[in-house]
Design a protein around this motif. Sequence first.
Motif, PDB file in Angstrom:
ATOM      1  N   SER A  14      12.338   5.786   4.928  1.00 31.82           N
ATOM      2  CA  SER A  14      12.776   6.481   3.714  1.00 31.82           C
ATOM      3  C   SER A  14      12.008   6.000   2.485  1.00 31.82           C
ATOM      4  CB  SER A  14      14.272   6.272   3.484  1.00 31.82           C
ATOM      5  OG  SER A  14      15.012   6.891   4.490  1.00 31.82           O
ATOM      6  N   ALA A  15      11.855   4.694   2.357  1.00 36.16           N
ATOM      7  CA  ALA A  15      11.134   4.147   1.198  1.00 36.16           C
ATOM      8  C   ALA A  15       9.668   4.540   1.227  1.00 36.16           C
ATOM      9  CB  ALA A  15      11.285   2.629   1.162  1.00 36.16           C
ATOM     10  N   ARG A  16       9.069   4.535   2.418  1.00 34.82           N
ATOM     11  CA  ARG A  16       7.657   4.925   2.546  1.00 34.82           C
ATOM     12  C   ARG A  16       7.479   6.391   2.179  1.00 34.82           C
ATOM     13  NH1 ARG A  16       5.190   7.634   6.287  1.00 34.82           N
ATOM     14  NH2 ARG A  16       6.728   7.316   7.928  1.00 34.82           N
ATOM     15  N   ALA A  25      -1.622   5.108   5.734  1.00 36.49           N
ATOM     16  CA  ALA A  25      -1.941   4.668   4.369  1.00 36.49           C
ATOM     17  C   ALA A  25      -1.122   3.442   3.988  1.00 36.49           C
ATOM     18  CB  ALA A  25      -1.688   5.801   3.377  1.00 36.49           C
ATOM     19  N   PHE A  26       0.165   3.450   4.335  1.00 37.44           N
ATOM     20  CA  PHE A  26       1.011   2.312   4.021  1.00 37.44           C
ATOM     21  C   PHE A  26       0.539   1.065   4.761  1.00 37.44           C
ATOM     22  CE2 PHE A  26       4.705  -0.377   5.036  1.00 37.44           C
ATOM     23  CZ  PHE A  26       4.959  -0.832   3.750  1.00 37.44           C
ATOM     24  N   LYS A  54       7.335  -8.920   3.139  1.00 43.83           N
ATOM     25  CA  LYS A  54       6.026  -8.301   2.889  1.00 43.83           C
ATOM     26  C   LYS A  54       6.149  -6.781   2.785  1.00 43.83           C
ATOM     27  CE  LYS A  54       1.292  -8.180   4.655  1.00 43.83           C
ATOM     28  NZ  LYS A  54       0.370  -8.732   5.654  1.00 43.83           N
ATOM     29  N   ILE A  55       6.882  -6.184   3.688  1.00 40.12           N
ATOM     30  CA  ILE A  55       7.074  -4.734   3.666  1.00 40.12           C
ATOM     31  C   ILE A  55       7.825  -4.324   2.406  1.00 40.12           C
ATOM     32  CG2 ILE A  55       8.287  -2.827   4.806  1.00 40.12           C
ATOM     33  CD1 ILE A  55       7.569  -4.224   7.491  1.00 40.12           C
ATOM     34  N   LEU A  59       6.706  -1.774  -0.575  1.00 41.88           N
ATOM     35  CA  LEU A  59       7.478  -0.544  -0.789  1.00 41.88           C
ATOM     36  C   LEU A  59       8.173  -0.538  -2.152  1.00 41.88           C
ATOM     37  CD1 LEU A  59       9.113  -0.089   2.728  1.00 41.88           C
ATOM     38  CD2 LEU A  59       7.313   1.328   1.723  1.00 41.88           C
ATOM     39  N   ASN A  60       8.003  -1.624  -2.895  1.00 37.68           N
ATOM     40  CA  ASN A  60       8.642  -1.759  -4.218  1.00 37.68           C
ATOM     41  C   ASN A  60      10.161  -1.724  -4.133  1.00 37.68           C
ATOM     42  OD1 ASN A  60       6.072  -1.835  -5.546  1.00 37.68           O
ATOM     43  ND2 ASN A  60       5.998   0.391  -5.344  1.00 37.68           N
TER      44      ASN A  60
END
Length: 75
Positions: A14-16, A25-26, A54-55, A59-60
Amino acid sequence: MEKYRKIIAKNVRSARLALKMSQEAFADESKIDRTYISGIERGVRNPSLDMIVKIAINLNVTPAALLTETDKDQL
């Protein structure tokens, strides 16, 4: 444990998608193998705390946000 893998899977995806990024890309931007990201999003990988942090950074969001079940989840 499987419940939390599913929660992380949903929240990472969802965040991506909110950032309008493909897995590729992520993964490239995060310097994480794309197949590993795919495994996390499918709930078959069990990411370490370091990987969750890290993820989340990439993903902010907070690491807690990736581990938090939303009302509609109720797995």
